[in-house]
Design an enzyme around this catalytic site. Structure first.
Site, PDB file in Angstrom:
ATOM      1  N   GLU A  36      -0.438 -18.250 -18.408  1.00 36.90           N
ATOM      2  CA  GLU A  36       0.836 -17.755 -18.933  1.00 36.90           C
ATOM      3  C   GLU A  36       1.060 -16.267 -18.701  1.00 36.90           C
ATOM      4  OE1 GLU A  36       3.379 -19.406 -20.156  1.00 36.90           O
ATOM      5  OE2 GLU A  36       2.435 -21.365 -20.160  1.00 36.90           O
ATOM      6  N   ASP A  76      10.180 -15.316 -22.930  1.00 37.60           N
ATOM      7  CA  ASP A  76       8.849 -15.584 -23.456  1.00 37.60           C
ATOM      8  C   ASP A  76       8.104 -14.270 -23.624  1.00 37.60           C
ATOM      9  OD1 ASP A  76       9.428 -18.284 -23.269  1.00 37.60           O
ATOM     10  OD2 ASP A  76       8.523 -18.476 -21.300  1.00 37.60           O
TER      11      ASP A  76
END
Length: 144
Positions: free
Chosen positions: A62, A80
Site C-alpha cells: 500500500e 487514501d
C-alpha cells in the site's frame, strides 16, 4: 453549460492541488520505515503475531512503509492516507477542528493523523476496519 463544466473542473483541480500541497507539507512529520521497524512497532502495539506477516505485506504493497503516503482510488475522488492507505470515504475526515461530525468518519479521526510518524491511531483504525470486514466478509484483509 460550458462555463459550469470548466468551473467544476477548475474546482476539482484546486481541491486536488490543495490535498497534494497539504500532504507534501504534512510529510515533514512522516517517516519512511523498513520492514523490521514496522514489525517492532506492530508488536509493540499488540498486533497479533499470527497476523504480522500479512500486515507487513499490506503496508509494503500500500505505501512502501511510508507513513506519509497519499493515494487516490480509481477517480472516485476519495483519497487514501498513510501507511495502510486508510480511505477518507468512510474512515476519516478532512476537518481537524471537528473530526467527529462526519457521519462517514467511523474511526473518528482526522485524515491528517494517518500521515504522521505516530502510527498508534492508524493501528486503532485498521483494527476497526479489519474487524468490521471480518464480521461482514469473514476475512478482515478483504477491506484492502
Amino acid at each position: 453549460m460550458k462555463g459550469k463544466t470548466s468551473r467544476k473542473s477548475l474546482k476539482a483541480r484546486c481541491v486536488l492541488l490543495g490535498v497534494l500541497l497539504c500532504a507534501t507539507l504534512h510529510q515533514s512529520t512522516a517517516r519512511q520505515m523498513d520492514k523490521c521497524q514496522l514489525a517492532r512497532e506492530l508488536m509493540r502495539h499488540g498486533m497479533p503475531e499470527h497476523e504480522l506477516a500479512d500486515w507487513l505485506c499490506l503496508a509494503d504493497h500500500e505505501s512502501r512503509y511510508d507513513t506519509g503516503a497519499v493515494g487516490r482510488l480509481n477517480g472516485d475522488r476519495t483519497v487514501d492516507h498513510g501507511l495502510f492507505q486508510i480511505s477518507d470515504l468512510y474512515w476519516c475526515d478532512w476537518s481537524r477542528e471537528e473530526p467527529q461530525r462526519s457521519y462517514r468518519n467511523l474511526c473518528r479521526a482526522s485524515c491528517d493523523d494517518f500521515r504522521d510518524d505516530d502510527i498508534t491511531n492508524d493501528l486503532a483504525c485498521v483494527r476497526q476496519i479489519f474487524d468490521e470486514h471480518k464480521r461482514l466478509q469473514g476475512n478482515g484483509f478483504m477491506a484492502w
